[in-house]
Design a protein around this motif. Structure first.
Motif, PDB file in Angstrom:
ATOM      1  N   GLY A  35       1.833 -10.764 -20.294  1.00 27.07           N
ATOM      2  CA  GLY A  35       3.093 -11.240 -19.747  1.00 27.07           C
ATOM      3  C   GLY A  35       3.828 -10.130 -19.031  1.00 27.07           C
ATOM      4  N   TRP A  36       4.662 -10.540 -18.102  1.00 29.26           N
ATOM      5  CA  TRP A  36       5.622  -9.635 -17.467  1.00 29.26           C
ATOM      6  C   TRP A  36       7.023 -10.120 -17.821  1.00 29.26           C
ATOM      7  CZ3 TRP A  36       4.744  -5.067 -15.089  1.00 29.26           C
ATOM      8  CH2 TRP A  36       3.446  -4.804 -14.619  1.00 29.26           C
ATOM      9  N   PHE A  37       7.854  -9.181 -18.215  1.00 29.85           N
ATOM     10  CA  PHE A  37       9.249  -9.434 -18.515  1.00 29.85           C
ATOM     11  C   PHE A  37      10.083  -8.437 -17.716  1.00 29.85           C
ATOM     12  CE2 PHE A  37       9.214 -12.278 -22.270  1.00 29.85           C
ATOM     13  CZ  PHE A  37       7.852 -12.305 -22.514  1.00 29.85           C
ATOM     14  N   ARG A  38      11.375  -8.690 -17.649  1.00 29.31           N
ATOM     15  CA  ARG A  38      12.256  -7.732 -16.973  1.00 29.31           C
ATOM     16  C   ARG A  38      13.607  -7.688 -17.655  1.00 29.31           C
ATOM     17  NH1 ARG A  38      13.225 -10.875 -11.160  1.00 29.31           N
ATOM     18  NH2 ARG A  38      14.446 -12.628 -12.000  1.00 29.31           N
ATOM     19  N   THR A  39      14.224  -6.511 -17.568  1.00 32.96           N
ATOM     20  CA  THR A  39      15.561  -6.321 -18.101  1.00 32.96           C
ATOM     21  C   THR A  39      16.456  -5.823 -16.980  1.00 32.96           C
ATOM     22  OG1 THR A  39      14.620  -5.718 -20.268  1.00 32.96           O
ATOM     23  CG2 THR A  39      16.941  -5.206 -19.886  1.00 32.96           C
ATOM     24  N   ALA A  40      17.386  -6.659 -16.567  1.00 30.05           N
ATOM     25  CA  ALA A  40      18.346  -6.285 -15.530  1.00 30.05           C
ATOM     26  C   ALA A  40      19.533  -5.589 -16.180  1.00 30.05           C
ATOM     27  CB  ALA A  40      18.797  -7.521 -14.776  1.00 30.05           C
ATOM     28  N   ARG A  45      16.397  -8.935 -21.966  1.00 30.15           N
ATOM     29  CA  ARG A  45      15.064  -9.013 -21.392  1.00 30.15           C
ATOM     30  C   ARG A  45      14.684 -10.470 -21.198  1.00 30.15           C
ATOM     31  NH1 ARG A  45      10.669  -4.886 -23.652  1.00 30.15           N
ATOM     32  NH2 ARG A  45      12.542  -3.649 -23.252  1.00 30.15           N
ATOM     33  N   GLU A  46      14.133 -10.779 -20.021  1.00 31.32           N
ATOM     34  CA  GLU A  46      13.778 -12.157 -19.722  1.00 31.32           C
ATOM     35  C   GLU A  46      12.320 -12.267 -19.292  1.00 31.32           C
ATOM     36  OE1 GLU A  46      15.699 -13.992 -16.382  1.00 31.32           O
ATOM     37  OE2 GLU A  46      15.262 -12.326 -15.019  1.00 31.32           O
ATOM     38  N   PHE A  47      11.759 -13.431 -19.562  1.00 27.32           N
ATOM     39  CA  PHE A  47      10.389 -13.742 -19.170  1.00 27.32           C
ATOM     40  C   PHE A  47      10.297 -13.862 -17.654  1.00 27.32           C
ATOM     41  CE2 PHE A  47       6.297 -15.713 -19.303  1.00 27.32           C
ATOM     42  CZ  PHE A  47       6.329 -16.717 -18.345  1.00 27.32           C
ATOM     43  N   VAL A  48       9.213 -13.333 -17.095  1.00 20.85           N
ATOM     44  CA  VAL A  48       8.957 -13.459 -15.666  1.00 20.85           C
ATOM     45  C   VAL A  48       7.706 -14.305 -15.410  1.00 20.85           C
ATOM     46  CG1 VAL A  48       8.387 -12.215 -13.546  1.00 20.85           C
ATOM     47  CG2 VAL A  48      10.071 -11.257 -15.150  1.00 20.85           C
ATOM     48  N   ALA A  49       6.583 -13.921 -16.030  1.00 16.13           N
ATOM     49  CA  ALA A  49       5.323 -14.618 -15.793  1.00 16.13           C
ATOM     50  C   ALA A  49       4.349 -14.283 -16.909  1.00 16.13           C
ATOM     51  CB  ALA A  49       4.723 -14.213 -14.448  1.00 16.13           C
ATOM     52  N   HIS A  50       3.351 -15.155 -17.091  1.00 11.52           N
ATOM     53  CA  HIS A  50       2.275 -14.820 -18.003  1.00 11.52           C
ATOM     54  C   HIS A  50       0.969 -15.378 -17.485  1.00 11.52           C
ATOM     55  CE1 HIS A  50       3.481 -18.567 -20.595  1.00 11.52           C
ATOM     56  NE2 HIS A  50       2.729 -18.935 -19.582  1.00 11.52           N
ATOM     57  N   ILE A  51      -0.120 -14.843 -18.048  1.00 14.08           N
ATOM     58  CA  ILE A  51      -1.455 -15.225 -17.607  1.00 14.08           C
ATOM     59  C   ILE A  51      -2.363 -15.244 -18.821  1.00 14.08           C
ATOM     60  CG2 ILE A  51      -2.087 -12.829 -17.048  1.00 14.08           C
ATOM     61  CD1 ILE A  51      -3.659 -13.992 -14.628  1.00 14.08           C
ATOM     62  N   SER A  52      -3.274 -16.202 -18.853  1.00 11.42           N
ATOM     63  CA  SER A  52      -4.189 -16.321 -19.970  1.00 11.42           C
ATOM     64  C   SER A  52      -5.236 -15.206 -19.923  1.00 11.42           C
ATOM     65  CB  SER A  52      -4.881 -17.680 -19.940  1.00 11.42           C
ATOM     66  OG  SER A  52      -5.580 -17.861 -18.710  1.00 11.42           O
ATOM     67  N   GLY A  53      -5.957 -15.065 -21.024  1.00 14.62           N
ATOM     68  CA  GLY A  53      -6.949 -14.005 -21.125  1.00 14.62           C
ATOM     69  C   GLY A  53      -8.035 -14.076 -20.068  1.00 14.62           C
ATOM     70  N   ASN A  54      -8.413 -15.288 -19.694  1.00 12.04           N
ATOM     71  CA  ASN A  54      -9.452 -15.442 -18.674  1.00 12.04           C
ATOM     72  C   ASN A  54      -8.890 -15.527 -17.257  1.00 12.04           C
ATOM     73  OD1 ASN A  54      -8.340 -17.987 -18.605  1.00 12.04           O
ATOM     74  ND2 ASN A  54     -10.153 -19.038 -19.392  1.00 12.04           N
ATOM     75  N   GLY A  55      -7.555 -15.433 -17.146  1.00 10.85           N
ATOM     76  CA  GLY A  55      -6.933 -15.425 -15.825  1.00 10.85           C
ATOM     77  C   GLY A  55      -6.751 -16.776 -15.179  1.00 10.85           C
ATOM     78  N   GLY A  66       6.863 -18.931  -6.293  1.00  7.92           N
ATOM     79  CA  GLY A  66       6.660 -18.845  -4.859  1.00  7.92           C
ATOM     80  C   GLY A  66       6.832 -17.443  -4.301  1.00  7.92           C
ATOM     81  N   ARG A  67       7.373 -16.531  -5.089  1.00 12.41           N
ATOM     82  CA  ARG A  67       7.560 -15.147  -4.627  1.00 12.41           C
ATOM     83  C   ARG A  67       6.732 -14.146  -5.419  1.00 12.41           C
ATOM     84  NH1 ARG A  67      12.286 -12.663  -5.139  1.00 12.41           N
ATOM     85  NH2 ARG A  67      12.957 -13.821  -6.992  1.00 12.41           N
ATOM     86  N   PHE A  68       6.497 -14.417  -6.685  1.00 15.67           N
ATOM     87  CA  PHE A  68       5.754 -13.520  -7.558  1.00 15.67           C
ATOM     88  C   PHE A  68       4.393 -14.140  -7.883  1.00 15.67           C
ATOM     89  CE2 PHE A  68       9.412 -11.087  -9.873  1.00 15.67           C
ATOM     90  CZ  PHE A  68      10.085 -10.927  -8.675  1.00 15.67           C
ATOM     91  N   THR A  69       3.383 -13.291  -8.003  1.00 16.89           N
ATOM     92  CA  THR A  69       2.054 -13.741  -8.392  1.00 16.89           C
ATOM     93  C   THR A  69       1.490 -12.803  -9.444  1.00 16.89           C
ATOM     94  OG1 THR A  69       1.639 -14.628  -6.174  1.00 16.89           O
ATOM     95  CG2 THR A  69      -0.267 -14.324  -7.617  1.00 16.89           C
ATOM     96  N   ILE A  70       1.131 -13.372 -10.577  1.00 18.03           N
ATOM     97  CA  ILE A  70       0.500 -12.582 -11.633  1.00 18.03           C
ATOM     98  C   ILE A  70      -1.009 -12.772 -11.542  1.00 18.03           C
ATOM     99  CG2 ILE A  70       0.703 -14.437 -13.355  1.00 18.03           C
ATOM    100  CD1 ILE A  70       1.184 -12.247 -15.482  1.00 18.03           C
ATOM    101  N   SER A  71      -1.743 -11.703 -11.762  1.00 16.85           N
ATOM    102  CA  SER A  71      -3.199 -11.765 -11.758  1.00 16.85           C
ATOM    103  C   SER A  71      -3.726 -10.684 -12.684  1.00 16.85           C
ATOM    104  CB  SER A  71      -3.757 -11.579 -10.330  1.00 16.85           C
ATOM    105  OG  SER A  71      -3.405 -10.300  -9.829  1.00 16.85           O
ATOM    106  N   GLY A  99      -0.333 -10.087 -25.884  1.00 16.04           N
ATOM    107  CA  GLY A  99      -0.239 -10.839 -27.117  1.00 16.04           C
ATOM    108  C   GLY A  99      -1.355 -11.852 -27.231  1.00 16.04           C
ATOM    109  N   LEU A 100      -1.531 -12.384 -28.418  1.00 16.00           N
ATOM    110  CA  LEU A 100      -2.570 -13.383 -28.636  1.00 16.00           C
ATOM    111  C   LEU A 100      -2.108 -14.770 -28.212  1.00 16.00           C
ATOM    112  CD1 LEU A 100      -3.993 -12.132 -32.039  1.00 16.00           C
ATOM    113  CD2 LEU A 100      -4.872 -11.741 -29.736  1.00 16.00           C
ATOM    114  N   LEU A 101      -0.789 -14.917 -28.014  1.00 10.99           N
ATOM    115  CA  LEU A 101      -0.228 -16.179 -27.557  1.00 10.99           C
ATOM    116  C   LEU A 101       0.274 -16.012 -26.140  1.00 10.99           C
ATOM    117  CD1 LEU A 101       1.892 -17.174 -30.684  1.00 10.99           C
ATOM    118  CD2 LEU A 101      -0.365 -18.047 -30.046  1.00 10.99           C
ATOM    119  N   ARG A 102       0.004 -16.982 -25.304  1.00 13.60           N
ATOM    120  CA  ARG A 102       0.519 -16.980 -23.929  1.00 13.60           C
ATOM    121  C   ARG A 102       1.906 -17.599 -23.973  1.00 13.60           C
ATOM    122  NH1 ARG A 102      -0.078 -20.639 -19.841  1.00 13.60           N
ATOM    123  NH2 ARG A 102      -1.494 -21.833 -21.170  1.00 13.60           N
TER     124      ARG A 102
END
Length: 122
Positions: A35-40, A45-55, A66-71, A99-102
């Protein structure tokens, strides 16, 4: 134990782009959702994006869709966050987490990087 190191942050003008990277070491990288999080400034801290283990599976908070892409590249033990059309309100310290949970909350992730600063000037 998983160690995470972010890089790629910086100062950019509004409308610009950055690619954040998070390099992982330790146990099997592909076993972890990332996961990606951010703290302004002045905010939690807030959630931004997450991705599963296999992508295959990804999710984003509404403000970045539409602006951010996680890979991820499991061969390189690295997760990326491509951020485009940056806005001043994207200014924050960006953290990757494993983490083990998405999941959608900080409690869903066991390991955290030290963060990388993204500053967007208007």
């Amino acid at each position: 134990q998983v160690q995470l190191v972010e890089s790629g942050g910086g100062l950019v003008q509004a409308g610009g782009s950055l690619r954040l990277s998070c390099a992982a070491s330790g146990r099997t990288f592909s076993a972890y959702a990332m996961g990606w999080f951010r703290t302004a400034p002045g905010k939690e801290r807030e959630f931004v994006a997450h991705i599963s283990g296999n992508g295959v599976l990804t999710n984003y908070t509404d403000s970045v869709k539409g602006r951010f892409t996680i890979s991820r590249d499991n061969a390189k033990n690295t997760v990326y966050l491509q951020i485009t059309s940056l806005k001043p309100e994207d200014t924050a310290v960006y953290y990757c987490a494993a983490g083990l949970l998405r999941g959608w909350t900080t409690d869903d992730y066991n390991y955290w990087g030290q963060g990388t600063q993204v500053t967007v000037s208007s």
